[in-house]
Design a protein around this motif. Structure first.
Motif, mmCIF file in Angstrom:
data_model
loop_
_atom_site.group_PDB
_atom_site.id
_atom_site.type_symbol
_atom_site.label_atom_id
_atom_site.label_comp_id
_atom_site.label_asym_id
_atom_site.label_seq_id
_atom_site.Cartn_x
_atom_site.Cartn_y
_atom_site.Cartn_z
ATOM 1 N N GLU A 1 -87.320 32.122 4.605
ATOM 2 C CA GLU A 1 -86.229 31.149 4.508
ATOM 3 C C GLU A 1 -86.043 30.698 3.059
ATOM 4 O OE1 GLU A 1 -86.616 27.837 7.086
ATOM 5 O OE2 GLU A 1 -85.018 26.704 6.110
ATOM 6 N N PRO A 2 -84.819 30.871 2.519
ATOM 7 C CA PRO A 2 -84.604 30.474 1.118
ATOM 8 C C PRO A 2 -84.634 28.949 0.975
ATOM 9 C CG PRO A 2 -82.717 31.693 2.007
ATOM 10 C CD PRO A 2 -83.625 31.411 3.143
ATOM 11 N N ASP A 3 -84.957 28.529 -0.231
ATOM 12 C CA ASP A 3 -85.053 27.098 -0.484
ATOM 13 C C ASP A 3 -83.664 26.480 -0.479
ATOM 14 O OD1 ASP A 3 -85.881 24.655 -1.041
ATOM 15 O OD2 ASP A 3 -86.503 25.040 -3.118
ATOM 16 N N LYS A 4 -83.496 25.430 0.310
ATOM 17 C CA LYS A 4 -82.184 24.828 0.452
ATOM 18 C C LYS A 4 -81.700 24.235 -0.869
ATOM 19 C CE LYS A 4 -79.501 22.158 3.694
ATOM 20 N NZ LYS A 4 -79.481 21.291 4.848
ATOM 21 N N GLU A 5 -82.619 23.672 -1.612
ATOM 22 C CA GLU A 5 -82.210 23.005 -2.854
ATOM 23 C C GLU A 5 -81.791 24.019 -3.904
ATOM 24 O OE1 GLU A 5 -81.881 19.713 -3.124
ATOM 25 O OE2 GLU A 5 -82.359 19.813 -0.992
ATOM 26 N N LYS A 6 -82.539 25.137 -3.932
ATOM 27 C CA LYS A 6 -82.297 26.098 -5.008
ATOM 28 C C LYS A 6 -80.972 26.830 -4.818
ATOM 29 C CE LYS A 6 -86.866 27.360 -6.653
ATOM 30 N NZ LYS A 6 -87.920 28.272 -6.227
ATOM 31 N N SER A 7 -80.785 27.333 -3.628
ATOM 32 C CA SER A 7 -79.574 28.126 -3.427
ATOM 33 C C SER A 7 -78.911 27.734 -2.115
ATOM 34 C CB SER A 7 -79.931 29.608 -3.410
ATOM 35 O OG SER A 7 -78.872 30.319 -2.841
#
Lengths: 416, 203
Positions: A12-18
Motif C-alpha cells: 500500500e503506497p503512503d497516502k501522504e507521499k503520493s
C-alpha cells in the motif's frame, strides 16, 4: 489467498507521499477484496452487497450483450462483403473481428473515464467511487463499431466532468453519464453516429485496407488450425448492401420497406446493424431477468415504460396512414432499435430515475411515450430512447417532489 | 381547435422559451432555489404571458398597423407600448399576489416586479408579431410559452433542491452549477426539437 492479501496490504503506497497512487491502490483494493463483513445486530438486512457489488451485478447482466455485440459486428461486416452470409459460417472470424473493434472502445471508455475519476478522487481527497464501472461498461455498447476513438475520448471527458464530477460524483449526478456521452457525440459529430453507413464496420472505402496487424496475427493462428482466414482483404462491399438500420428504412417506407431487407426473426435475435450492444433482444432480456431477480433494477420502471411505449404505438397505429412509420404494427416497434436496451440498462439507473414508487410508474410511462413519439414523429432523430430518458432525467426530481408533497399533505390531513 | 393545441404544444415543449431560446434567464436562475417560489413565479409568468400577448396583438393590429385606427404606420412604437402593457399587467399581478399570498410575495421579492423586464415576456410578444398569429393563436401561444417557462423553472428548482446536499465542488456551488444544469437541460430538450405537432394530428 491470505498470503496474497498480506502482500497486497504490504505494498500500500503512503497516502501522504503520493495521493494519486494511493487513490488508485484503494480503488483497486476495494474492487477485489472488501467487504468481508455482513451487517450484525438489530437490523433485518444481512447482506454482503454494497454499492460496488451492486454495480458489478449490472455489468454481469451486460455480458451476453457484449458477447453478441462482438459477434454481430463481425457478422455485419462479412455480410457487407458478401462472405460467410450464414450466421455460423466463419464464426471465429466474426468474433475476432468484433473483438478487435470492440476492445479499443472498451479500453478507451474505461481508461479515460476512470482516469478522470482517479484524478478527481485524488484531488478532492475521497476514495474512488464505483459509479463509473457501469457507465464505462455501458458506453461501448451504445456506440457504432467504427467510432473514432478521439471523439469517444472527448465525449467521455465531457460527460464525466460536466455530467458527474461537477455534481459531486457518484450518486449525485442528475443526468445519466453514459447517455450524456452519446448525446454529446450525437450533437457534436452527427455524421459519425447517425445515418446509414456508420453501423457496419469497414463499410467505407476499400475494406481490405482496414485490416491491421491484429487481423494478421490471428490469421497465423487460424492458418495453423486449418480454419478460414481473414486473408489479404481488398474486397468491395456488395452492391445490394446499404447498411441501413430497420429504423432508417421504416422512416422512409414503413414496415414493408423493413421486411424487404430484414426478416422479423433476424430483428428479434439481433442480426441487424445498430449500436454494438442494442440489437439482440433475447440476450438483453436475459440480463433484465438477472437484474430483476437480484432486485437491482426497478420492475416498475421497466413495466411502465413498456406499457407507455406500447400504448403510444397503438394510438399511432390508429392515426397513421397505411405504409407510414406510424402505421408499423405496435408489437413490431419493439423489434427495431434499442427499446429493450434503453429499458433495461438506461431507464432503470437508480441515480437519475425517480425514486418514489409512484414516481417510477410516471417516469417510466412518460419515457415510453416520449421516446416513441421522438422515434416516429421527429424526422431529425431516427431513435428516441436516449433523448427521452435524458428528457425525463430533467423531470425526475420534480415528479419525486410532487409525490412527496402529496404524501406530506395526506398525512397532515390525517393528523388534524 | 386542434391548430391551437398544436401551437400550445409547440411553444411549450418544442420551442421552449427558457431551454430552447434561453430567454428569461435572470429570474429563471435567481428564483429557482426552491420549488415553492419557482411555482409561484411560474404561474405569474403564465398569467402575464397569456394576458399580454393577446392585448399586444390587439394594440398592434388596431392601433399600430397602417390598416389600424390612425391609418399611419406606427410600428416603431411597438417596444414602448408593449412594455407599458406588460408593466401594467405585472403591477396587477403584484397587487394580487401581495394581497393573496404575502409569504410568496416576500420570497419572490424584487423578482416579481422584475417580470416586467423578463425577456421571455417581451420576447413572447415579438415572436407573436414575427410569426403572424391571429388573436386566438396568439392567446394559445402566450399560454403555451408561459407553460413551457413554468415547466422549465420548476424542473430546475426541483433539481437544485435535490442537489442541495450534493458534494458540488466549491467554486461551482450556487449559480455555477445552475448554469451547467440549464445547459444540460437544454440538451435534453433538443430531443423534441424538429417535431412538427401538425404532422401528428394531420392538420
Amino acid at each position: 489467498m491470505k498470503k496474497l492479501l498480506k502482500f497486497i496490504q504490504k505494498i500500500e503506497p503512503d497516502k501522504e507521499k503520493s495521493k494519486l497512487l494511493h487513490t488508485i491502490y484503494d480503488g483497486l483494493y476495494t474492487l477485489v477484496f472488501s467487504p468481508n463483513t455482513t451487517t450484525k445486530g438489530g437490523v433485518h438486512i444481512r447482506d454482503g452487497a454494497d454499492l460496488k457489488r451492486t454495480m458489478f451485478f449490472v455489468v454481469i447482466a451486460m455480458q451476453l450483450a457484449y458477447l453478441f455485440g462482438a459477434f454481430n459486428i463481425g457478422h455485419q461486416h462479412f455480410l457487407a462483403l458478401g462472405q460467410y452470409t450464414e450466421v455460423l459460417d466463419g464464426w471465429h472470424l466474426k468474433l475476432i473481428h468484433g473483438f478487435i473493434k470492440l476492445l479499443p472502445i472498451f479500453i478507451i471508455s474505461n481508461v479515460i473515464g476512470l482516469g478522470v475519476e482517479f484524478v478527481y478522487a485524488a484531488r478532492r481527497g475521497h476514495p474512488i467511487q464505483e459509479g463509473y464501472l457501469v457507465s464505462g461498461a455501458l458506453i461501448p455498447l451504445i456506440m457504432p463499431p467504427d467510432i473514432p476513438l478521439w471523439m469517444l475520448t472527448v465525449a467521455i471527458i465531457f460527460a464525466v466532468i460536466i455530467g458527474k464530477e461537477a455534481f459531486g460524483g457518484t450518486g449525485m449526478n442528475v443526468f445519466n453519464v453514459a447517455l450524456l456521452t452519446r448525446v454529446f457525440l450525437f450533437f457534436a459529430y452527427p455524421t459519425y453516429i447517425s445515418g446509414d453507413s456508420v453501423w457496419v464496420s469497414g463499410l467505407e472505402g476499400n475494406v481490405g485496407e482496414v485490416y491491421g496487424w491484429a487481423h494478421s496475427l490471428f490469421d497465423g493462428l487460424f492458418g495453423a488450425l486449418g480454419w478460414e482466414q481473414f486473408g489479404a482483404g481488398g474486397r468491395q462491399v456488395v452492391d445490394s448492401f446499404t447498411g441501413a438500420t430497420p429504423l432508417g428504412l421504416a422512416t422512409h417506407g414503413g414496415w414493408s420497406a423493413v421486411t424487404e431487407v430484414y426478416s422479423t426473426s433476424d430483428m428479434w435475435w439481433g442480426f441487424i446493424p445498430g449500436s454494438i450492444g442494442e440489437t439482440s433482444k433475447p440476450f438483453i432480456l436475459i440480463g433484465a431477468l438477472f437484474l430483476l431477480v437480484t432486485k437491482i433494477a426497478s420492475w416498475r420502471i421497466m413495466l411502465s415504460m413498456l406499457i407507455g411505449a406500447a400504448l403510444t404505438a397503438l394510438m399511432m397505429n390508429g392515426i397513421g396512414e397505411p405504409g407510414s412509420f406510424a402505421a408499423v404494427p405496435w408489437y413490431y416497434q419493439f423489434y427495431m432499435g434499442s427499446f429493450f436496451f434503453a429499458m433495461v440498462f438506461m431507464a432503470t439507473d437508480p441515480v437519475t430515475a425517480a425514486s418514489t414508487p409512484k414516481g417510477k410508474w410516471i417516469y417510466g410511462f412518460l419515457i415510453g411515450m416520449i421516446g416513441m413519439m421522438i422515434r416516429v414523429f421527429n424526422p431529425a432523430y431516427p431513435e428516441g430512447w436516449m433523448l427521452a430518458i435524458l428528457f425525463m432525467n430533467v423531470f425526475a426530481p420534480l415528479i419525486d417532489y410532487f409525490i412527496l408533497d402529496s404524501h406530506i399533505k395526506k398525512r397532515l390531513k390525517r393528523a388534524k | 381547435m386542434i391548430e391551437l393545441l398544436n401551437i400550445f404544444i409547440k411553444s411549450a415543449f418544442i420551442e421552449n422559451m427558457a431551454l430552447a431560446y434561453f430567454l428569461g434567464m435572470c429570474s429563471y436562475l435567481a428564483v429557482s432555489k426552491s420549488v415553492k417560489t419557482a411555482f409561484g413565479l411560474g404561474l405569474a409568468v403564465i398569467f402575464v404571458l397569456g394576458i399580454t400577448i393577446p392585448i399586444n396583438w390587439l394594440i398592434n393590429e388596431y392601433l399600430l398597423k397602417e390598416t389600424g385606427m390612425f391609418g399611419i404606420d406606427l410600428t416603431f412604437l411597438r417596444f414602448i407600448l408593449f412594455i407599458a402593457v406588460i408593466a401594467s399587467m405585472v403591477q396587477l399581478v403584484e397587487m394580487v399576489v401581495e394581497k393573496a399570498s404575502p409569504s410568496l410575495y416576500n420570497s419572490l421579492g424584487i423578482f416579481l416586479p422584475l417580470i416586467t423586464v423578463n425577456c421571455a415576456i417581451l420576447g413572447g410578444s415579438l415572436f407573436m408579431i414575427s410569426k403572424e398569429y391571429n388573436f386566438a393563436q396568439s392567446f394559445a401561444f402566450g399560454i403555451g410559452s408561459g407553460f413551457g417557462w413554468f415547466l422549465a423553472i420548476i424542473a430546475i428548482a426541483a433539481i437544485r433542491e435535490k442537489i442541495r446536499y450534493s458534494d458540488v465542488p466549491a467554486p461551482l456551488r450556487g449559480l455555477g452549477i445552475a448554469f451547467l444544469i440549464t445547459g444540460l437541460m437544454g440538451m435534453a430538450f433538443m430531443g423534441l426539437m424538429g417535431i412538427d405537432p401538425a404532422s401528428i394530428t394531420g392538420h
